[in-house]
Design a protein around this motif. Structure first.
Motif, PDB file in Angstrom:
ATOM      1  N   LEU A  44      35.502  27.661   2.361  1.00 54.57           N
ATOM      2  CA  LEU A  44      34.863  27.982   3.636  1.00 54.57           C
ATOM      3  C   LEU A  44      33.409  27.545   3.639  1.00 54.57           C
ATOM      4  N   THR A  45      32.721  27.756   2.506  1.00 49.57           N
ATOM      5  CA  THR A  45      31.312  27.395   2.408  1.00 49.57           C
ATOM      6  C   THR A  45      31.136  25.896   2.560  1.00 49.57           C
ATOM      7  N   THR A  46      32.017  25.124   1.904  1.00 52.78           N
ATOM      8  CA  THR A  46      31.949  23.665   2.008  1.00 52.78           C
ATOM      9  C   THR A  46      32.185  23.213   3.442  1.00 52.78           C
ATOM     10  N   ALA A  47      33.221  23.811   4.063  1.00 56.31           N
ATOM     11  CA  ALA A  47      33.523  23.441   5.445  1.00 56.31           C
ATOM     12  C   ALA A  47      32.381  23.805   6.366  1.00 56.31           C
ATOM     13  N   ALA A  48      31.747  24.979   6.092  1.00 62.65           N
ATOM     14  CA  ALA A  48      30.681  25.446   6.969  1.00 62.65           C
ATOM     15  C   ALA A  48      29.433  24.598   6.834  1.00 62.65           C
ATOM     16  N   SER A  49      29.195  24.028   5.655  1.00 65.83           N
ATOM     17  CA  SER A  49      27.944  23.315   5.426  1.00 65.83           C
ATOM     18  C   SER A  49      27.980  21.877   5.929  1.00 65.83           C
ATOM     19  N   SER A  50      29.202  21.316   6.154  1.00 72.17           N
ATOM     20  CA  SER A  50      29.254  19.903   6.525  1.00 72.17           C
ATOM     21  C   SER A  50      30.353  19.608   7.552  1.00 72.17           C
ATOM     22  N   PRO A  51      30.214  20.179   8.758  1.00 67.57           N
ATOM     23  CA  PRO A  51      31.202  19.857   9.782  1.00 67.57           C
ATOM     24  C   PRO A  51      31.127  18.371  10.129  1.00 67.57           C
ATOM     25  N   ALA A  56      32.164  16.809  12.832  1.00 65.16           N
ATOM     26  CA  ALA A  56      31.742  16.608  14.215  1.00 65.16           C
ATOM     27  C   ALA A  56      31.663  17.963  14.894  1.00 65.16           C
ATOM     28  N   TRP A  57      30.617  18.155  15.692  1.00 60.00           N
ATOM     29  CA  TRP A  57      30.450  19.443  16.365  1.00 60.00           C
ATOM     30  C   TRP A  57      31.234  19.427  17.672  1.00 60.00           C
ATOM     31  N   PRO A  58      32.096  20.414  17.914  1.00 62.38           N
ATOM     32  CA  PRO A  58      32.897  20.409  19.150  1.00 62.38           C
ATOM     33  C   PRO A  58      32.025  20.424  20.398  1.00 62.38           C
ATOM     34  N   ALA A  59      32.270  19.493  21.281  1.00 62.56           N
ATOM     35  CA  ALA A  59      31.455  19.374  22.487  1.00 62.56           C
ATOM     36  C   ALA A  59      31.564  20.598  23.384  1.00 62.56           C
ATOM     37  N   ALA A  60      32.694  21.322  23.293  1.00 64.46           N
ATOM     38  CA  ALA A  60      32.909  22.468  24.173  1.00 64.46           C
ATOM     39  C   ALA A  60      32.205  23.728  23.695  1.00 64.46           C
ATOM     40  N   TYR A  61      31.621  23.692  22.501  1.00 60.79           N
ATOM     41  CA  TYR A  61      30.964  24.897  21.982  1.00 60.79           C
ATOM     42  C   TYR A  61      29.700  25.213  22.790  1.00 60.79           C
ATOM     43  N   ARG A 118      23.928  25.519  16.771  1.00 59.13           N
ATOM     44  CA  ARG A 118      24.573  25.479  15.458  1.00 59.13           C
ATOM     45  C   ARG A 118      24.307  26.718  14.618  1.00 59.13           C
ATOM     46  N   GLY A 119      23.781  27.751  15.271  1.00 58.13           N
ATOM     47  CA  GLY A 119      23.638  29.022  14.589  1.00 58.13           C
ATOM     48  C   GLY A 119      22.330  29.229  13.854  1.00 58.13           C
ATOM     49  N   GLU A 120      21.366  28.334  14.045  1.00 59.92           N
ATOM     50  CA  GLU A 120      20.063  28.508  13.393  1.00 59.92           C
ATOM     51  C   GLU A 120      19.206  29.488  14.192  1.00 59.92           C
ATOM     52  N   VAL A 121      18.504  30.370  13.490  1.00 61.26           N
ATOM     53  CA  VAL A 121      17.689  31.397  14.148  1.00 61.26           C
ATOM     54  C   VAL A 121      16.474  30.775  14.826  1.00 61.26           C
ATOM     55  N   GLU A 122      16.282  31.137  16.087  1.00 64.39           N
ATOM     56  CA  GLU A 122      15.101  30.699  16.842  1.00 64.39           C
ATOM     57  C   GLU A 122      14.026  31.786  16.856  1.00 64.39           C
ATOM     58  N   ALA A 170      34.281  27.324  11.862  1.00 63.62           N
ATOM     59  CA  ALA A 170      35.087  27.121  13.069  1.00 63.62           C
ATOM     60  C   ALA A 170      34.911  25.702  13.601  1.00 63.62           C
ATOM     61  N   ALA A 171      33.661  25.217  13.596  1.00 66.96           N
ATOM     62  CA  ALA A 171      33.387  23.861  14.080  1.00 66.96           C
ATOM     63  C   ALA A 171      34.073  22.821  13.203  1.00 66.96           C
ATOM     64  N   ALA A 172      34.019  23.015  11.894  1.00 66.17           N
ATOM     65  CA  ALA A 172      34.627  22.064  10.965  1.00 66.17           C
ATOM     66  C   ALA A 172      36.140  21.985  11.147  1.00 66.17           C
ATOM     67  N   ARG A 173      36.735  23.109  11.511  1.00 67.42           N
ATOM     68  CA  ARG A 173      38.190  23.134  11.687  1.00 67.42           C
ATOM     69  C   ARG A 173      38.609  22.820  13.129  1.00 67.42           C
ATOM     70  N   GLY A 174      37.630  22.731  14.014  1.00 64.00           N
ATOM     71  CA  GLY A 174      37.953  22.513  15.417  1.00 64.00           C
ATOM     72  C   GLY A 174      38.594  23.718  16.071  1.00 64.00           C
ATOM     73  N   VAL A 175      38.231  24.908  15.588  1.00 65.53           N
ATOM     74  CA  VAL A 175      38.808  26.144  16.113  1.00 65.53           C
ATOM     75  C   VAL A 175      38.209  26.475  17.484  1.00 65.53           C
TER      76      VAL A 175
END
Length: 327
Positions: A5-12, A14-19, A50-54, A184-189
């Motif tokens: 999960l960590t690997t998938a989360a760190s390097s998606p 492609a980012w889903p356009a619908a997110y 992409r979930g980074e804190v603003e 989720a982005a890496a898996r296209g969920v």
């Protein structure tokens, strides 16, 4: 599993356009869980796409009543002296939420509390959608022992410093949501997003028969079961689109409604309909404003071919319910 999960989360790839383009991770502490309880503190972490804190924000709120379970949230009446009323912070809160998906752990509870506070203040929260991190964890099949926030945090190695403090709970959730989102982005969920509808009609009817606990706190649930009288009419079968509802029909509700759910259920009961808490093959009609939500009732309605109408259409149908057949 966690390494994958960590690997998938760190390097998606492609980012889903619908997110969504941004998120507001929210936690509210309250005087209790009932519809007449109030928010006493609120925190928001704003995140980018992409979930980074603003940034983050926190406030205590004068609940205009007993603070409730102090032993849980730690906010005594003394600590809340001089705190702003909700209507005083509603504008700043709205600024933090605007244009973002509201993210919370058990998001329906936080949203309903927020929607109710805005309704009391004569305003609306600028929130169109919410995402529950419990639902997302289930969607990702995370190997959690339970769906508590502490378990989600531990899974991602997030350290909690002050449980049930709104600011720390929101921080922990933001830090756990980021890797969840990237996985989720890496898996296209498809993210489990649900529509948020502000309340336009509601009641603060106090609960009956609840005995106060320590400090006047009434232990309760958000929607305590309320025994309704049995429907006196037989079920005439399914609703047929374009025709009238008929007394005895079984009606189920799913998702947010602008008129508080309990008021809608009361009106359906008064019209001679059978209000069903779940959906089965015997259900005559499902009322939902979000037919694409994927809730269990919506999914079952599709499976069974149960007719679906939105809140506005149901309100019109309620005005002309056909009497039950005699005999």
């Amino acid at each position: 599993m966690l390494d994958d999960l960590t690997t998938a989360a760190s390097s998606p790839t492609a980012w889903p356009a619908a997110y969504p383009q941004g998120y507001a991770v929210v936690d509210v502490e309250t005087t209790g869980l009932a519809r007449d309880d109030r928010i006493i503190s609120a925190a928001v972490y704003r995140l980018d796409a992409r979930g980074e804190v603003e940034d983050h924000w926190y406030t205590v709120v004068d609940p205009e009543r007993d603070p409730g379970p102090v032993w849980i949230h730690g906010l005594t009446s003394e600590a809340l002296q001089g705190a702003p009323l909700f209507r005083d912070i509603a504008g700043e809160f709205a600024t933090r939420l605007e244009g973002r998906v509201l993210v919370a752990h058990n998001a329906v509870f936080d949203w309903q509390m927020i929607a109710r506070e805005y309704a009391r203040a004569g305003a609306e929260a600028p929130v169109k959608q919410r995402l529950c991190t419990i639902a997302l964890a289930k969607e990702l099949a995370l190997p959690l022992p339970n769906h508590k926030l502490e378990s989600l945090a531990a899974h991602f190695g997030v350290v909690q410093r002050r449980a049930h403090h709104a600011l720390d709970d929101a921080r922990v959730l933001a830090e756990a949501f980021r890797p969840s989102l990237r996985t989720a982005a890496a898996r296209g969920v498809r993210l489990p997003l649900h529509e948020c509808r502000p309340l336009t009609e509601w009641t603060d009817r106090p609960l009956i028969g609840r005995q106060p606990g320590p400090g006047g706190y009434r232990p309760s649930s958000w929607r305590p079961s309320r025994k309704r009288p049995a429907c006196p009419y037989p079920n005439p079968g399914r609703y047929e689109p374009g025709k009238r509802l008929k007394q005895g029909m079984r009606v189920a509700f799913s998702g947010d409604t602008s008129v508080e759910r309990e008021l809608l259920e009361d009106r359906a009961t008064a019209a001679g309909l059978h209000v069903a808490g779940s959906l089965s093959r015997l259900t005559s009609l499902l009322v939902t404003n979000d037919p694409e939500s994927g809730t269990s009732k919506v999914v079952k309605a599709r499976q069974y071919g149960t007719p679906v109408v939105d809140e506005a259409a149901f309100g019109q149908l309620l005005g002309d319910v056909e009497p039950a057949s005699e005999g």
